[in-house]
Design an enzyme around this catalytic site. Sequence first.
Site, short mmCIF file in Angstrom:
data_model
loop_
_atom_site.label_atom_id
_atom_site.label_comp_id
_atom_site.label_asym_id
_atom_site.label_seq_id
_atom_site.Cartn_x
_atom_site.Cartn_y
_atom_site.Cartn_z
N ARG A 294 9.90 -4.49 4.34
CA ARG A 294 10.30 -3.10 4.53
C ARG A 294 9.92 -2.65 5.94
O ARG A 294 8.73 -2.60 6.28
CB ARG A 294 9.62 -2.20 3.49
CG ARG A 294 10.14 -2.41 2.08
CD ARG A 294 9.48 -1.46 1.09
NE ARG A 294 9.58 -0.07 1.47
CZ ARG A 294 9.21 0.96 0.68
NH1 ARG A 294 8.73 0.70 -0.53
NH2 ARG A 294 9.32 2.19 1.10
N ARG B 104 6.21 9.93 6.49
CA ARG B 104 6.41 9.95 5.04
C ARG B 104 5.32 10.74 4.35
O ARG B 104 5.57 11.47 3.37
CB ARG B 104 6.46 8.52 4.49
CG ARG B 104 7.78 7.80 4.79
CD ARG B 104 7.62 6.30 4.78
NE ARG B 104 7.22 5.79 3.47
CZ ARG B 104 6.83 4.52 3.29
NH1 ARG B 104 6.77 3.69 4.31
NH2 ARG B 104 6.51 4.11 2.08
N ARG C 177 0.96 -4.24 3.71
CA ARG C 177 2.08 -4.56 2.84
C ARG C 177 3.32 -4.91 3.65
O ARG C 177 4.12 -5.77 3.28
CB ARG C 177 2.38 -3.39 1.89
CG ARG C 177 3.45 -3.68 0.85
CD ARG C 177 3.61 -2.52 -0.11
NE ARG C 177 4.39 -1.43 0.48
CZ ARG C 177 4.72 -0.30 -0.17
NH1 ARG C 177 4.30 -0.13 -1.43
NH2 ARG C 177 5.43 0.64 0.41
N ARG D 94 10.04 15.48 -7.76
CA ARG D 94 9.58 15.52 -6.37
C ARG D 94 9.47 16.95 -5.85
O ARG D 94 8.86 17.18 -4.82
CB ARG D 94 10.53 14.73 -5.48
CG ARG D 94 10.48 13.22 -5.68
CD ARG D 94 11.39 12.51 -4.71
NE ARG D 94 11.36 11.07 -4.88
CZ ARG D 94 10.50 10.25 -4.30
NH1 ARG D 94 9.58 10.75 -3.49
NH2 ARG D 94 10.53 8.95 -4.51
N LYS E 103 1.57 3.59 -7.60
CA LYS E 103 2.13 4.16 -8.84
C LYS E 103 2.92 3.12 -9.64
O LYS E 103 2.77 3.00 -10.85
CB LYS E 103 3.04 5.35 -8.51
CG LYS E 103 2.34 6.51 -7.84
CD LYS E 103 3.26 7.71 -7.72
CE LYS E 103 4.48 7.44 -6.85
NZ LYS E 103 4.13 7.11 -5.45
#
Length: 372
Positions: free
Chosen positions: A316, A328, A310, A271, A196
């Site tokens: 992260r 998640r 990633r 959200r 996004k």
Amino acid sequence: MSIIKLQDLYFKPFINKEEIAVIVKQLAIQVKADLPKGEVPIFIGILNGCFLFAADFIREFNGDCEISFVKLASYEGTSSTENVKQLVGINEDLSGRTVIILEDIIDTGNTLQEIYNIFRDKNLKQLKIATLFFKPDVFRKELPIDYIGKNIEDKFIVGYGLDYNGLGRNYPAIYQLSTQPKMKNIVLFGPPGAGKGTQADFLKDMYNLVHISTGDVFRFNIKNKTELGLLAKKYMDEGDLVPDEVTINMLKAEVEKNTDANGFIFDGFPRTESQAEALDIFLAEKGEQINGMVALEVPEDALVTRLLERGKTSGRTDDTDESKIRNRFNEYNTKTAVLKDYFDAQNKYYGVNGLGSIEEITQRIAKVFDTL
């Protein structure tokens, strides 16, 4: 509540259904309190507009009563005409009865004058008028109105029985005539790792829009120790979710900073359905709307692979543990994905294949953007 379009006109939210319910209940209580004990009134609704009001009023009226209707017409388009035609009369014997007229709205008073003319020779005990809405600025008659639910300005309204060329009566709330929205506002949607943020960077330049990322907004407010940032940090430090109200107020502040924008790309917001509703209301108050939710659709397994890759370079830690990544997605599917149904119900949901090169995905989204 969001902006609605009826034929060639746009209408923004004006009075929600909860406020209407309060007004109707108060009117019913006032009418009942003024009636002599044991008296059975006859309520007469003025069709077509008052049918919803009359139904709710009767349900709120605590006592015996009768109900009938008369049909009059005084509107063409959005303007009240001078000529009122009686279309359907009443057949009941009203001699010695207390008659209470239920009107949806009184503006110029032309319809009200016709009502008084109709009942002048009916030998009533008394005639009273109860109207849900009243426009005092354009009322031109020397006639009594006994009960007024709410005074409103002289702007055309629809909903809750009121119409524009036959449309809009079925809406449970009241909407006020507005101008055509000028902005292009998009909710960019998709699960973690769908891309996004990357797409938003391209699209904001292509369409000259402002990109609002919830993550960026949170970080800015916390780093700069704004009032909202300190409040959000307090919740986060205590391990609690930041309340919707705090998040929404941050987003509102961002929109207010860019009043001249051509529109916004909302990334990471809303959200939840309650956030989506709040965003609709906020924009509608400005005469604007969400044009569409554009959702990047990518299979979960492909996203897990993408995020793990990633994680090798992003730093992260939540991108290096597959179980955390799956969690998640579970959070996304159980809470956030319900927004698809919310926007789909408004015919504003657009799913886009999120697999392929960045350029290919951008082109797919652009095709949707160009239609909104």
